[in-house]
Design an enzyme around this catalytic site. Structure first.
Site, PDB file in Angstrom:
ATOM      1  N   ASP A   1      43.840  44.972  28.736  1.00  0.00           N
ATOM      2  CA  ASP A   1      43.042  43.937  29.431  1.00  0.00           C
ATOM      3  C   ASP A   1      41.458  44.006  29.106  1.00  0.00           C
ATOM      4  O   ASP A   1      41.171  44.826  28.365  1.00  0.00           O
ATOM      5  CB  ASP A   1      43.169  44.280  30.821  1.00  0.00           C
ATOM      6  N   LYS A   2      40.882  42.656  29.509  1.00  0.00           N
ATOM      7  CA  LYS A   2      39.473  42.671  29.067  1.00  0.00           C
ATOM      8  C   LYS A   2      38.617  43.208  30.168  1.00  0.00           C
ATOM      9  O   LYS A   2      37.885  44.204  30.217  1.00  0.00           O
ATOM     10  CB  LYS A   2      38.995  41.353  28.825  1.00  0.00           C
TER      11      LYS A   2
ATOM     12  N   PHE B   1      42.759  32.768  46.516  1.00  0.00           N
ATOM     13  CA  PHE B   1      42.759  32.515  45.020  1.00  0.00           C
ATOM     14  C   PHE B   1      44.005  33.316  44.558  1.00  0.00           C
ATOM     15  O   PHE B   1      44.441  34.324  45.297  1.00  0.00           O
ATOM     16  CB  PHE B   1      41.544  33.569  44.469  1.00  0.00           C
TER      17      PHE B   1
ATOM     18  N   THR C   1      44.017  38.549  28.126  1.00  0.00           N
ATOM     19  CA  THR C   1      43.028  38.309  29.100  1.00  0.00           C
ATOM     20  C   THR C   1      43.316  37.035  29.904  1.00  0.00           C
ATOM     21  O   THR C   1      43.586  36.037  29.490  1.00  0.00           O
ATOM     22  CB  THR C   1      41.536  38.585  28.684  1.00  0.00           C
TER      23      THR C   1
ATOM     24  N   ARG D   1      43.382  33.092  28.525  1.00  0.00           N
ATOM     25  CA  ARG D   1      43.914  32.446  29.755  1.00  0.00           C
ATOM     26  C   ARG D   1      45.405  32.857  30.099  1.00  0.00           C
ATOM     27  O   ARG D   1      46.427  31.781  30.201  1.00  0.00           O
ATOM     28  CB  ARG D   1      43.670  30.904  29.443  1.00  0.00           C
TER      29      ARG D   1
ATOM     30  N   LYS E   1      51.387  37.963  29.994  1.00  0.00           N
ATOM     31  CA  LYS E   1      50.953  39.305  29.390  1.00  0.00           C
ATOM     32  C   LYS E   1      52.402  40.190  29.086  1.00  0.00           C
ATOM     33  O   LYS E   1      52.656  40.889  28.028  1.00  0.00           O
ATOM     34  CB  LYS E   1      50.343  40.104  30.225  1.00  0.00           C
TER      35      LYS E   1
ATOM     36  N   ASN F   1      46.985  42.608  38.158  1.00  0.00           N
ATOM     37  CA  ASN F   1      47.628  41.825  37.261  1.00  0.00           C
ATOM     38  C   ASN F   1      47.970  42.139  35.817  1.00  0.00           C
ATOM     39  O   ASN F   1      48.611  41.392  35.138  1.00  0.00           O
ATOM     40  CB  ASN F   1      46.500  40.478  37.028  1.00  0.00           C
TER      41      ASN F   1
END
Length: 909
Positions: free
Chosen positions: A185-186, A328, A462, A579, A585, A609
């Protein structure tokens, strides 16, 4: 849920995921809550997660099973050969029923096929020790005890959070040394997840904070409007949006907690003076935006009884009634709040990703903001767009009714809520955008460079904007300035002349030709830094294009799309997937995991996530970041920072694999040495199932005499110093693709076991060609024969392990020489006492009597030396290495081949 209060109408409240309190939750900012138990027993999150996890098995376990089948075939073959030869031998006259061993009537009446089957089973029992059952126990002990070395490693301790590494499963220790793909992940993994508000754009004008009276300074903007500002009304509307559109809570003064912002209960990195308020939020982005508004004169004071209070530039208190929060989620990529002013106006404030906001605002407003958003993303900043909408009384009434009904729905609640959200969040006005900096993790670039040097492919997955993620990849040195980027995004597919599906296939074939077909073959072991003459490619894909690629039109060949995509990625130095939704992922990881060659994959992330890809990969690693502990709880290993991944793989993973590979090969080898003389003995005892060794020796060989030295070796061995492994990442390639548990090393160990087994048996038989070995002329019997063979066997296999040991500790000395001393002591003790519970005592004084013969001593010493001669020659002939040698690149390929063939490693450090 209905809430009843005295003298009031019952209130109806909906229950959803946002209401769940997970284990470890702390009650804050309220004295009491109304709670109801909804998930208990097997419906709790812990139980459901446990059921959903897949079984992860290492490549070593699969190799063990393959080797076990080979040895099972050897066992059955030995039993079949001995059973067949027994009846061939007994078919000769006088052999089946000699005069000194007449058969009973019951034996004569027994069916011949029943006797053959019984004899076959007897040989199976006699030779069953070739199957190393005790190896499984030793392997499990090695994995469990070895995992503590990761937990105890002081280099993994992070003083900031006062925690070190965590091992959730010990079954995958050796898998850390076999990783071929790393999916990372970033945000929070490559970066610190420590957000700092940098600048903002309001109505097309860029603002950067400096120490000036009004808190604003225009740094640049549209060329025609240089040194101009947006209107005061737009500025204040934008800052009000930042102060209202969030779920931040204010930590009141005098609270028991220590000062400092918190994210999911973890102390944040925003130290403030004592007079300033501290904030608690589920995401550090929200804290950064609220603090950015504070710099510009608008302060969020907190939420009290559904009333949000803010202090404006004139130090006046503004109060807004919070009507609804549109939460969100990763699919919408935005959140909104609906508030009501004191004057009765109803406002909707929305913030989110540009790809989510731009389609929902007026088109003429987008171009004024897009330029700044793209420039900020290129500079590596995280961008969010801010919009608002004034709701009429009729619009709010419809939205309010729809939201309440959707939240109380018992079926399809999420779909109904999503429909209402999409209905409300349309026709908004774009106010501006924010730029927040998320700095790189400490030593992130060095870690990525080391992983690539080790031959590991790094993919960044990411949900961020492509320009932001691309800038991070450059900063981490995953992309170099000379890297040619192959972009497969929605932007590259936009072609009015052809369909998106046709354009996708055209680009895939073009990139495949450039990166795969026209690329020169890469030599094994050549790293990027040594092959700069060849063009390097970096591949970029976004979530929308990936969805199209994974689910092409019905008339398209799905396998063709995926194969082209995989081959391009495999020939790229690094891959960036931006995105991405959490499910995408996991799909990426699964696709690579199931590709040709079944490469070993590793996923690392810090947030909820990332859980899906952590569970999907062969090895999942959680980072103890600021987005909670979901990733840590679902991972196989947890580390405080990304920089610790380098040592975890290149040092711990390398050593774990070498240790357990040697353990497995050694167990099969020593059991073959153990049983081969037993098999050969049947040719000299009429295939009568007569054991060569005493029952006590058969039982204690694997349990006591040879178990502790290999266990200590598998825990403490360091064939190379840890500093050397970290400084020379290319050494990781020597053990890649299960190199030490392939059939070639297995064949070497098997041939060595056969050679030594033959040496033990026929060497002692040569001694017994003159049976009168004692001074008084007495002869040795069959138990003396077996005891001499067993003595040579125990000393040889133990000294073989001593020759393999490169890293000696007092524990190695204790278990190796202690095991040999214990064998001698046990043999004297077992044969020197008359045990009343034994009906027959085969070894009574046999061992002591054997050692009284000088010939027996001589043969034992000679046979041990001859059996170890191949290993001694390897030790003498191999190139010497000093304890601090760094010139490993001078090592020849022939030398490496000999290391892979024989293992132990010929490199002595």
């Amino acid at each position: 849920m209905h809430i009843y209060k005295a003298d009031q109408e019952p209130a109806v409240r909906s229950l959803g995921p946002e209401n769940l309190l997970l284990k470890g939750a702390t009650l804050k900012n309220t004295k009491k809550i109304n709670g109801v138990a909804v998930y208990t027993g097997m419906e709790t999150k812990m139980a459901l997660n446990y059921q959903g996890k897949s079984q992860k098995r290492s490549a070593v376990e699969k190799s063990i099973n393959a080797f076990l089948l080979v040895y099972l075939c050897i066992l059955i073959s030995k039993a079949v050969v001995c059973t067949t030869l027994k009846y061939v031998w007994q078919s000769k006259d006088g052999q089946d029923e000699p005069w000194y061993n007449q058969k009973t009537q019951k034996e004569k009446d027994t069916n011949m096929y029943v006797k053959m089957f019984t004899d076959f089973l007897s040989f199976m029992v006699l030779f069953n020790f070739i199957i190393p059952v005790s190896m499984y126990v030793t392997v499990e002990m090695q994995k469990f005890l070895g995992s503590f070395f990761i937990t105890w490693d002081k280099d993994f301790f992070d003083p900031e959070i006062q925690e070190g590494a965590l091992v959730n499963t010990s079954d995958l220790n050796e898998e850390l040394g076999q990783v071929e793909y790393v999916f990372t992940d970033k945000t929070g993994t490559l970066t610190q997840n420590n957000m700092e508000f940098i600048e903002c754009c309001i109505d097309g004008f860029q603002y950067r904070h400096r120490d000036e009276l009004d808190g604003f300074t225009v740094t640049d903007g549209p060329v025609s409007k240089l040194q101009q500002k947006a209107g005061l009304e737009k500025e204040e509307l934008f800052l009000r949006a930042l102060c209202l559109c969030h779920t931040v809570q204010v930590k009141e003064d005098g609270a028991e907690e220590t000062p400092g912002d918190q994210v999911d209960g973890v102390d944040g990195m925003f130290p403030q003076p004592e007079e300033e308020r501290c904030f608690i939020a589920s995401s550090p982005d929200e804290i950064a935006l609220v603090k950015g508004a504070m710099r510009y004169g608008f302060t969020f004071l907190g939420l009290e009884s559904k009333n949000m209070k803010i202090k404006n530039r004139q130090n006046d208190i503004e109060e807004y009634k919070l009507l609804h929060v549109l939460n969100f989620d990763p699919v919408r990529r935005r959140m909104s709040v609906i508030v009501q002013t004191k004057s009765g106006e109803t406002l909707l404030f929305c913030k989110g990703a540009d790809s989510s906001i731009f389609p929902r605002v007026k088109p003429e407003e987008v171009e004024r903001i897009r330029l700044h958003v793209e420039r900020n993303a290129t500079e590596g900043y995280r961008t969010l767009c801010v919009a608002f909408k004034q709701l009429s009384a009729e619009e709010y009434a419809v939205a309010d009714t729809g939201l309440r009904e959707a939240r109380l729905a018992l079926q399809d609640r999420e779909d109904k809520l999503m429909a209402i959200y999409n209905q409300v969040e349309t026709g908004m006005s774009l106010i501006g955008a924010t730029a927040v900096e998320d700095r790189l993790q400490e030593e992130a670039a060095e870690t990525m460079e080391a992983l690539q040097g080790a031959g590991i492919k790094v993919w960044v997955l990411t949900g961020d904007k492509m320009e932001t993620a691309k800038s991070t990849c450059y900063a981490c040195r995953l992309f170099q300035r000379g890297t040619e980027l192959l972009e497969l995004t929605v932007r590259t597919l936009e072609d009015g002349r052809t369909k998106r599906e046709d354009k996708l296939l055209e680009l895939l074939r073009d990139y495949h030709r450039r990166a795969v077909q026209d690329a020169p073959p890469v030599k094994a072991g050549v790293t990027r830094s040594w092959s700069t003459a060849n063009q390097e490619y970096g591949f970029i894909i976004d979530g929308a294009t990936l969805s199209l690629l994974m689910n092409p039109p019905r008339d398209a060949d799905a396998c063709l799309y995926r194969n082209l995509f995989l081959q391009i990625c495999q020939n790229s130095t690094a891959v960036l997937c931006c995105r991405m939704a959490p499910l995408q992922k996991a799909q990426i990881v699964k696709m690579v995991k199931n590709s040709k060659g079944s490469p070993i994959t590793l996923s690392i992330g810090d947030g909820a996530n990332d859980v899906s890809m952590i569970l999907e990969a062969h090895v999942g690693i959680g980072v103890k970041g600021k987005e909670g502990r979901q990733a840590v709880r679902n991972s196989d290993y947890a580390i405080p920072k990304l920089k610790h991944l380098k040592k975890l793989l290149l040092a711990h993973g390398h050593l774990y694999y070498v240790r357990i590979a040697h353990l497995v090969q050694y167990f099969f080898y020593k059991n073959l040495c153990f049983i081969l003389p037993q098999f050969l003995y049947q040719f000299f005892c009429g295939y009568s199932q007569q054991p060569l060794y005493d029952a006590a020796y058969l039982t204690m060989y694997n349990i006591c005499f040879t178990s502790m030295p290999i266990l200590a070796y598998s825990l403490l061995e360091q064939h190379m110093a840890i500093e050397v492994l970290l400084d020379n990442a290319t050494l990781y390639r020597q053990i890649a693709k299960n190199a030490m548990l392939r059939w070639r090393p297995f064949l070497y160990w098997t041939v060595l076991g056969i050679f030594q087994g033959l040496m033990f048996f026929f060497g002692v038989r040569f001694l017994f060609s003159n049976p009168a070995l004692q001074d008084n002329g007495q002869v040795f019997g069959n138990w003396s024969y077996g005891t001499i063979v067993f003595t040579v066997l125990v000393f040889t296999v133990t000294l073989k392990l001593a020759l393999d040991t490169r890293h000696w500790t007092w524990i190695n000395h204790f278990v190796i020489w202690g095991s040999l001393a214990f064998y001698v002591f046990f043999s004297f003790f077992w044969g020197g006492i008359i045990w009343p519970f034994l009906k027959q005592q085969r070894l009574y004084f046999v061992f002591a009597n054997m050692l009284s013969s000088v010939s027996a001593w001589l043969v034992i010493i000679i046979l041990i030396l001859l059996s170890l001669l191949p290993e001694l020659l390897l030790v003498v002939l191999r190139k010497p290495r000093g304890p601090h040698s760094r010139q490993l690149s001078e090592e020849t390929s022939t030398y490496t081949d000999r290391w892979l063939l024989s293992h132990p490693s010929p490199i002595s450090i």
